[in-house]
Enzyme design. Structure first.
Site, PDB file in Angstrom:
ATOM      1  N   GLY A   1      42.311  57.125 -37.693  1.00 25.19           N
ATOM      2  CA  GLY A   1      40.854  57.152 -37.583  1.00 25.19           C
ATOM      3  C   GLY A   1      40.255  56.015 -38.396  1.00 25.19           C
ATOM      4  O   GLY A   1      40.948  55.085 -38.805  1.00 25.19           O
ATOM      5  N   ARG A   2      38.947  56.136 -38.654  1.00 26.70           N
ATOM      6  CA  ARG A   2      38.244  55.059 -39.361  1.00 26.70           C
ATOM      7  C   ARG A   2      38.886  54.732 -40.705  1.00 26.70           C
ATOM      8  O   ARG A   2      39.104  53.576 -41.050  1.00 26.70           O
ATOM      9  CB  ARG A   2      36.790  55.453 -39.629  1.00 26.70           C
ATOM     10  CG  ARG A   2      35.913  55.518 -38.439  1.00 26.70           C
ATOM     11  CD  ARG A   2      34.499  55.871 -38.890  1.00 26.70           C
ATOM     12  NE  ARG A   2      33.729  56.351 -37.779  1.00 26.70           N
ATOM     13  CZ  ARG A   2      33.784  57.602 -37.327  1.00 26.70           C
ATOM     14  NH1 ARG A   2      34.555  58.498 -37.912  1.00 26.70           N
ATOM     15  NH2 ARG A   2      33.057  57.965 -36.295  1.00 26.70           N
ATOM     16  N   ILE A   3      39.168  55.779 -41.499  1.00 23.48           N
ATOM     17  CA  ILE A   3      39.646  55.521 -42.860  1.00 23.48           C
ATOM     18  C   ILE A   3      41.079  54.987 -42.836  1.00 23.48           C
ATOM     19  O   ILE A   3      41.406  54.013 -43.531  1.00 23.48           O
ATOM     20  CB  ILE A   3      39.518  56.793 -43.729  1.00 23.48           C
ATOM     21  CG1 ILE A   3      38.038  57.188 -43.852  1.00 23.48           C
ATOM     22  CG2 ILE A   3      40.129  56.571 -45.118  1.00 23.48           C
ATOM     23  CD1 ILE A   3      37.782  58.544 -44.506  1.00 23.48           C
TER      24      ILE A   3
ATOM     25  N   THR B   1      44.446  61.169 -49.805  1.00 22.16           N
ATOM     26  CA  THR B   1      42.995  61.115 -50.038  1.00 22.16           C
ATOM     27  C   THR B   1      42.273  61.862 -48.913  1.00 22.16           C
ATOM     28  O   THR B   1      41.071  61.667 -48.708  1.00 22.16           O
ATOM     29  CB  THR B   1      42.476  59.657 -50.077  1.00 22.16           C
ATOM     30  OG1 THR B   1      42.852  59.000 -48.863  1.00 22.16           O
ATOM     31  CG2 THR B   1      43.024  58.893 -51.255  1.00 22.16           C
TER      32      THR B   1
ATOM     33  N   ARG C   1      42.686  65.767 -47.342  1.00 21.70           N
ATOM     34  CA  ARG C   1      42.292  67.108 -47.790  1.00 21.70           C
ATOM     35  C   ARG C   1      43.510  67.741 -48.446  1.00 21.70           C
ATOM     36  O   ARG C   1      44.634  67.585 -47.963  1.00 21.70           O
ATOM     37  CB  ARG C   1      41.855  67.973 -46.611  1.00 21.70           C
ATOM     38  CG  ARG C   1      40.429  67.766 -46.170  1.00 21.70           C
ATOM     39  CD  ARG C   1      39.407  68.273 -47.211  1.00 21.70           C
ATOM     40  NE  ARG C   1      38.034  68.135 -46.762  1.00 21.70           N
ATOM     41  CZ  ARG C   1      37.264  67.069 -47.020  1.00 21.70           C
ATOM     42  NH1 ARG C   1      37.720  66.059 -47.724  1.00 21.70           N
ATOM     43  NH2 ARG C   1      36.013  67.038 -46.588  1.00 21.70           N
TER      44      ARG C   1
ATOM     45  N   GLU D   1      40.832  73.145 -55.174  1.00 21.80           N
ATOM     46  CA  GLU D   1      40.003  72.374 -56.116  1.00 21.80           C
ATOM     47  C   GLU D   1      39.021  73.283 -56.842  1.00 21.80           C
ATOM     48  O   GLU D   1      38.475  74.188 -56.217  1.00 21.80           O
ATOM     49  CB  GLU D   1      39.240  71.283 -55.348  1.00 21.80           C
ATOM     50  CG  GLU D   1      40.185  70.272 -54.738  1.00 21.80           C
ATOM     51  CD  GLU D   1      39.497  69.185 -53.929  1.00 21.80           C
ATOM     52  OE1 GLU D   1      38.262  69.048 -54.022  1.00 21.80           O
ATOM     53  OE2 GLU D   1      40.187  68.476 -53.208  1.00 21.80           O
TER      54      GLU D   1
ATOM     55  N   HIS E   1      38.944  64.046 -56.678  1.00 23.67           N
ATOM     56  CA  HIS E   1      38.229  63.958 -55.392  1.00 23.67           C
ATOM     57  C   HIS E   1      37.125  62.889 -55.433  1.00 23.67           C
ATOM     58  O   HIS E   1      35.937  63.201 -55.320  1.00 23.67           O
ATOM     59  CB  HIS E   1      37.644  65.325 -54.991  1.00 23.67           C
ATOM     60  CG  HIS E   1      37.409  65.445 -53.499  1.00 23.67           C
ATOM     61  ND1 HIS E   1      37.551  66.620 -52.814  1.00 23.67           N
ATOM     62  CD2 HIS E   1      37.036  64.517 -52.565  1.00 23.67           C
ATOM     63  CE1 HIS E   1      37.275  66.419 -51.524  1.00 23.67           C
ATOM     64  NE2 HIS E   1      36.951  65.154 -51.357  1.00 23.67           N
TER      65      HIS E   1
END
Ligand code: GLV
Length: 323
Positions: free
Chosen positions: A153-155, A231, A233, A262, A280
């Site tokens: 995807g984008r990241i 980075t 989930r 978290e 995070h």
């Protein structure tokens, strides 16, 4: 009467001003417990929330008048989207504006874990550094190594775009039906990516398909010299399995920005020198957090103004092993 809007987090003043121009803002600047969220959402027409807010069926039921839930995050696993959709509530997220910041943080983690930066910092602060030595605290060089990116995807793509600067070859494993980013980039099944990569970096959303995608079996497939970076989930990685793999020296190290529960971190990981832990921070730049909050506000503005949302959430296709 201006439409009431619940905002569950401090937001930049420019964003507050934008929201105040379209409705009556109820600002819970210090966040809300699940019970307080259920109470405060009653009667609201819009909810601007963050990843730590669980917007489940009960919250949506309590907020029966909600027209839009605007998450200040690209991930929306904190929201029961089917429940919202069935009530006619639009859910929006913040894609695009946090891509570069998250890619930068990913590289910060890759460099930190492979070159032992955080470990060295701790050593110095503990007065443990005895001086330069030829064989002291050696790491892994990135040039000529394979960066395996899970999720195109984008990241994932933005992380890949930075790889040539470090002389790394990129391989992608991504969901079925997604195009490889370009013809000259390598795409392979997840298993092959795990076996051949020197750094494995996760960039998939949290879905039932990706829960514990990196489990004991996946970790055992990785090279003993390889590093895992997450980075995406927390629950994409089985933290107990990761602790086991590190104990057994099945991989060289890990760098994590997200965790299964978290802000808790698996206690086994806390004491490991070859694990870098970030709280995070993927999208955590002033520029990006402002842009995220602003995009959420613009989504509220659009929906309450009777217009289509700018960035409604889209259903996620399943992860294909063979893609
Ligand atoms: C943060 O974790 C996000 O999904 O934007």
């Amino acid at each position: 009467m201006p439409p009431p809007i619940l905002v569950t987090s401090r937001v930049p003043s420019s964003v507050l001003t934008r929201l105040e121009a379209v409705g009556e803002v109820d600002l819970a600047a210090d966040g809300l417990t699940p019970e307080a969220l259920r109470q405060r959402v009653a009667g609201k027409r819009a909810l601007v929330c963050i990843v730590t807010d669980r917007v489940d069926a009960a919250v949506l039921e309590a907020g029966g008048d909600l027209e839009v839930v605007a998450n200040i995050a690209v991930g929306y696993d904190n929201i029961d989207v089917p429940a919202a959709t069935s009530r006619g509530t639009i859910v929006t997220n913040t894609p695009g504006v946090l891509t570069e910041a998250t890619a930068e943080l990913t590289w910060a983690l890759i460099l930190s874990v492979t070159r032992r930066v955080a470990e060295g910092d701790r050593l110095i602060r503990q007065h443990g550094w005895k001086g330069w030595a030829l064989d002291f605290m050696l790491g892994m060089e990135l040039g000529g190594k394979q960066l395996g990116i899970v999720g195109a995807g984008r990241i994932g793509r933005a992380v890949a775009a930075r790889a040539p600067a470090f002389g790394m070859d990129v391989a992608f494993a991504s969901r079925a039906g997604r195009q490889a980013p370009s013809d000259d980039e390598t795409r392979m099944p997840l298993d092959q990516l795990l076996v051949t990569s020197d750094v494995v970096s996760l960039h998939v959303p949290m879905t039932p398909d990706t829960h514990h995608l990196v489990d004991r079996r996946a970790l055992a497939r990785m090279k003993r010299s390889a590093y895992l970076v997450n980075t995406a989930r927390g629950p994409v990685v089985d933290e107990a399995a990761l602790d086991w793999a590190l104990e057994e020296r099945l991989i060289a190290g890990a760098a994590l920005d997200v965790y299964e529960r978290e802000p808790e971190v698996h206690p086994g990981l806390l004491g490991r020198a070859n694990v870098v832990l970030a709280p995070h921070l993927g999208s955590g730049t002033r520029e990006t957090r402002t842009a995220m909050a602003d995009l959420a506000a613009r989504n509220v503005e659009a929906v309450l103004g009777g217009k289509p949302p700018l960035t409604p959430v889209i259903p996620v296709p399943p992860l294909g092993e063979s893609s």
